[in-house]
Structure formats: structure tokens, C-alpha cells
Design a protein around this motif. Structure first.
Motif, PDB file in Angstrom:
ATOM      1  N   ARG A 193       0.805  -1.224   0.000  1.00 20.67           N
ATOM      2  CA  ARG A 193       0.000   0.000   0.000  1.00 20.67           C
ATOM      3  C   ARG A 193       0.843   1.282   0.000  1.00 20.67           C
ATOM      4  O   ARG A 193       0.294   2.376   0.165  1.00 20.67           O
ATOM      5  N   TYR A 194       2.158   1.144  -0.199  1.00 19.33           N
ATOM      6  CA  TYR A 194       2.999   2.345  -0.182  1.00 19.33           C
ATOM      7  C   TYR A 194       3.037   2.949  -1.576  1.00 19.33           C
ATOM      8  O   TYR A 194       3.367   2.286  -2.556  1.00 19.33           O
ATOM      9  N   ARG A 195       2.701   4.199  -1.675  1.00 19.78           N
ATOM     10  CA  ARG A 195       2.657   4.898  -2.950  1.00 19.78           C
ATOM     11  C   ARG A 195       3.837   5.873  -3.036  1.00 19.78           C
ATOM     12  O   ARG A 195       4.163   6.559  -2.071  1.00 19.78           O
ATOM     13  N   SER A 196       4.434   5.938  -4.214  1.00 19.69           N
ATOM     14  CA  SER A 196       5.535   6.869  -4.418  1.00 19.69           C
ATOM     15  C   SER A 196       5.556   7.305  -5.869  1.00 19.69           C
ATOM     16  O   SER A 196       4.898   6.711  -6.736  1.00 19.69           O
ATOM     17  N   ASP A 197       6.334   8.341  -6.137  1.00 20.55           N
ATOM     18  CA  ASP A 197       6.525   8.825  -7.496  1.00 20.55           C
ATOM     19  C   ASP A 197       7.844   8.314  -8.074  1.00 20.55           C
ATOM     20  O   ASP A 197       8.324   8.831  -9.084  1.00 20.55           O
ATOM     21  N   GLY A 198       8.423   7.320  -7.422  1.00 25.32           N
ATOM     22  CA  GLY A 198       9.717   6.812  -7.846  1.00 25.32           C
ATOM     23  C   GLY A 198       9.624   5.837  -8.998  1.00 25.32           C
ATOM     24  O   GLY A 198       8.578   5.677  -9.646  1.00 25.32           O
TER      25      GLY A 198
END
Length: 446
Positions: A374-379
Motif C-alpha cells: 500500500r505504499y505509494r511513491s513517485d519513484g
């Protein structure tokens, strides 16, 4: 318990040359001098080739019962120490527990550089018997930056005089010319290489050219105000460098318990397995630079490792550095989760995503979200890819931890002792739960 350092002396010397270093390092390392054949109190009949000297040293180490030890080699003794270290780290000589090597103005594995006119003069000194006092004094004075104090000078000269002429000649004619470099690969043992600033043939430039290529985990220091006889000339300075090296590079790593060392060194373990365990037991260099990752990515991976595999007690395996080496060597498990790029690219992308959380101390909570997907990132990696990477990276970190022989002892595993290289494989006789063979260690404390 203080580790033992076995000390191998120079040509024309004996174990007495380490007396001052022994005093300086008391409480840090227990120095044990070994007289090589034909020097000090050791008869030349023990054999004066490099091979024969190495065997004598190996027998002395084995008989000592030491389970955590280092090698110190000065000049001629440096060549012998290197051979012993190579055979130890390959598992061939049946020894285990080598933590470090210290080389003082060491003779290299390749033929030692020496002017032929000087060789002829030194050979002439021992042509008709024991070396005369004036020649012994000439040898000592030629190898020191300044004349030694009377007591040190007297002992150094006496050592030269009591050298067996056969051993003296044999080193000059054969031992110093033996070339072991063609059959020896790089040795990963942490090594401290010291050279006298005023040495002749074996100064820092020669050590850099002839010695350092064999020791990828080595560091070189030049000792000011010294020539070739470092233990006699600058014992305080040499001891300080050794002490710093030991506590900075060696003492931080986990120590394999003595009972496990004895099993690994026994005929129950094959030479190949012993060699693999010897390399895994070596201390990691805290100042090492990564090969596959950037320094910041390595720092982040270390933070991840502390969450995945906590190592209480202060002596840690640098799991992140070992995984970096694994990535650089392309030694993965042969597959990757569907949807992930190659291992190096995946690691770099994931660690770049996690770096801010590692910097802020929020990594444990973030990794819980990563594991749940559930971890969201722009990476570079999305939530699903991060989850797959974290599972794969956790396996890599745990495998590196379990591969260390100190961990094997901690979890009470000795399955590597399933039979050595002999015709008859000893194996295990007691296979029931809770059963322990007479030779097995007592087991983990918890």
C-alpha cells in the motif's frame, strides 16, 4: 578474550624482535613469536624453504589451540605469513579463525628485489661458518634509519650471529627468489601493510607495486624515521598503527565461537567448505565504498537491513555491503519476481524511493506499508513492484546473515560438518530430536 597474533620475523632475526611490540600491545593483542627454522632457537633441520617454513608455522598455530588469531610477518616472515594466510583462507591447511594480517616491510610473493652485489656480500659473510660480529653489526646498521639504542642493537646483532649459516644462505639463494605470485589469487583477508620511509628495496613504492595487488582489502602506511627493522626502530608507532587497524577494521565484526571454530578446523569439514566459511567470517570494512550501489543507496540498504535482520550486541555483519558485493558480482538466485527489472536496477530504484524515510527515521513504518503493498511513491517502482522487491531483498539479507559461521553457531547449525576430504565420510550417527554427538558444540544459548 584477547586474540592471538603469531609473529614471523625477518632474515637474521628471531621472535625476540617482537618483544617491544608485545609490551606495547598487551591487552589488545597477545603476540606470540615463532622462530623460523635456522633462526633463534629453531634448528635449520626443520627445513628452510618457504613451504617448509609455512608448514612449521601452521603446525605451531594448530598446536596452540587459538581460535581467533592474526598473522604478523616482517620481511622474510611476511612472505611466509602470506603463504600461510593464503592456505588458511582456501581451507587447505586445516586452520580456521584468521582475522587479519599485518605485514612489516614484507618480502613479496614474487622474488624479492635485491641488488646482486649485496646478495653476494651477504652470502660471503656466512660462507665459512657463523656470521662475524662486525658483519652482523653492519647488517643491522644498514637496515636502520638511525643507530639503535645499545640494548636493542646488541639483541639485533646477537640474533644475526646465532643464525644458522645454512638458513641464511638458503634464504638468499632460494627463499627470497621463490615466486609464489603465479599461483596465488587475491586474498580477501584485511591486511595492514607498513613500510619504513627510509627502507631501500622494500619501501612503500615496492609494497604498493608488489604486495598490495595481492591484498584487495589492504591499507598501506609509511612509518617515518624507520628503515627496514620496524619492530626495533619504531615499536610505539607500529603498535599504534596495529591497534588502530584492529579496532577500526577487525574488532567490530562478529567472532565465531571457539567450539565452532574447532569443528570447522576438524577433518569433518572439507577444505572447500572451510575456505568458504573462512571468507564469510572476515570482518567487513566499515569504510568500504559500494560497487553496485551509490553511497546513499548503501546507507539506505543498511537501514533496511537493521529492520529486517536486527543484530543486537554491537558486533554486526554488514549485510548491506555483502548484498552490494553480491549484486556487483551478478550472484543472484537466477530469477526475479515478475514485473521487476534486473536486480541492480530494482535495488537502485527501490532504495531511492526509501531514502527519505531512512533519513527521517520513519523506515520501519514505511516498510510495513511496502510489505502490505500500500505504499505509494513517485519513484521508479510502483507499490506492487516495491512489495515484490522488498520480499526479494529480505531474502537476500537473511541469506547473508545465515551464511556467516557466527550465525550458524548462534542458531545451533553444524550441518557443514558432514564429512571431510577423506575416503571415509564421518557424517552423523545421532539423528533424533535433541540428540547431540560427542564432537558437536554445546549449542546456542537461546
Amino acid at each position: 578474550m584477547t586474540a592471538t597474533a603469531f609473529c614471523l620475523h625477518a632474515l637474521g632475526s628471531s621472535s625476540e624482535e617482537f618483544a617491544l611490540l608485545r609490551s606495547e600491545l598487551a591487552g589488545d593483542l597477545d603476540l606470540v613469536g615463532i622462530d623460523l627454522p635456522g633462526f633463534g632457537r629453531s634448528p635449520a633441520s626443520g627445513g628452510t624453504t618457504v613451504e617448509e617454513m609455512a608448514v612449521l608455522v601452521e603446525r605451531a598455530i594448530g598446536a596452540s589451540g587459538a581460535t581467533e588469531w592474526a598473522l604478523v610477518g616482517h620481511s622474510m616472515g611476511g612472505k611466509v605469513a602470506t603463504v600461510v594466510a593464503d592456505r588458511t583462507v582456501s581451507g587447505a591447511n586445516g586452520l580456521f579463525g584468521l582475522r587479519a594480517v599485518v605485514l612489516l616491510a614484507a618480502s613479496p610473493l614474487a622474488p624479492e628485489p635485491m641488488a646482486e652485489d649485496r646478495r653476494r656480500s651477504m652470502l660471503a659473510w656466512a660462507e665459512h661458518g657463523a656470521i662475524e660480529p662486525h658483519h652482523a653489526a653492519e647488517f643491522v646498521d644498514a637496515n636502520t634509519a638511525e643507530v639503535l639504542s645499545p640494548d636493542r642493537h646488541e639483541q639485533a646483532v646477537q640474533d644475526v650471529q646465532r643464525t644458522d649459516p645454512r638458513a641464511w644462505r638458503d634464504w638468499l639463494l632460494r627463499g627470497s627468489r621463490e615466486d609464489w605470485s603465479t599461483s596465488a589469487g587475491p586474498n580477501p583477508v584485511p591486511a595492514l601493510v607498513l613500510a619504513g620511509a627510509e627502507d631501500g628495496d622494500l619501501a612503500a613504492d615496492a609494497q604498493r607495486r608488489l604486495t598490495l595487488p595481492h591484498w584487495p582489502a589492504a591499507e598501506l602506511h609509511e612509518v617515518a624515521g624507520a628503515a627496514h627493522l620496524l619492530p626495533w626502530e619504531r615499536p610505539v608507532e607500529v603498535a599504534a598503527l596495529v591497534r588502530d587497524f584492529w579496532y577500526r577494521r577487525i574488532a567490530q565484526g562478529p567472532v565465531v565461537p571457539a567450539d565452532t571454530v574447532r569443528v570447522i578446523a576438524s577433518p569433518r569439514v572439507s577444505a572447500r567448505t572451510r575456505g568458504l566459511l573462512a571468507v564469510r567470517a572476515l570482518a567487513d570494512d566499515p569504510a568500504a565504498t559500494p560497487d553496485a550501489l551509490t553511497p546513499r543507496q548503501l546507507t539506505t540498504l543498511r537501514a533496511v537491513a537493521r529492520v529486517v535482520v536486527p543484530q543486537p550486541g554491537g558486533q554486526e555483519v554488514d549485510l548491506a555491503l555483502r548484498v552490494d558485493a553480491q549484486l556487483a558480482a551478478g550472484q543472484g538466485d537466477g530469477w526475479r519476481p515478475d514485473g521487476l527489472p534486473d536486480d541492480v536496477t530494482a535495488y537502485r530504484g527501490a532504495l531511492d524511493v526509501l531514502a527519505p524515510a531512512a533519513d527521517d527515521g520513519a523506515l520501519p513504518a514505511v516498510l510495513e506499508d511496502v510489505a502490505a503493498g500500500r505504499y505509494r511513491s513517485d519513484g521508479a517502482l510502483d507499490a506492487g513492484q516495491l512489495r515484490a522487491w522488498f520480499e526479494d531483498a529480505s531474502v537476500d539479507l537473511v541469506k547473508q546473515w545465515l551464511a556467516h559461521p557466527a550465525t550458524m553457531s548462534e542458531i545451533d547449525y553444524d550441518g557443514f560438518a558432514n564429512g571431510g576430504d577423506g575416503v571415509r565420510k564421518q557424517g552423523f550417527q545421532l539423528l533424533g530430536a535433541g540428540q547431540r554427538e560427542a564432537w558437536e558444540p554445546e549449542g546456542a544459548a537461546r
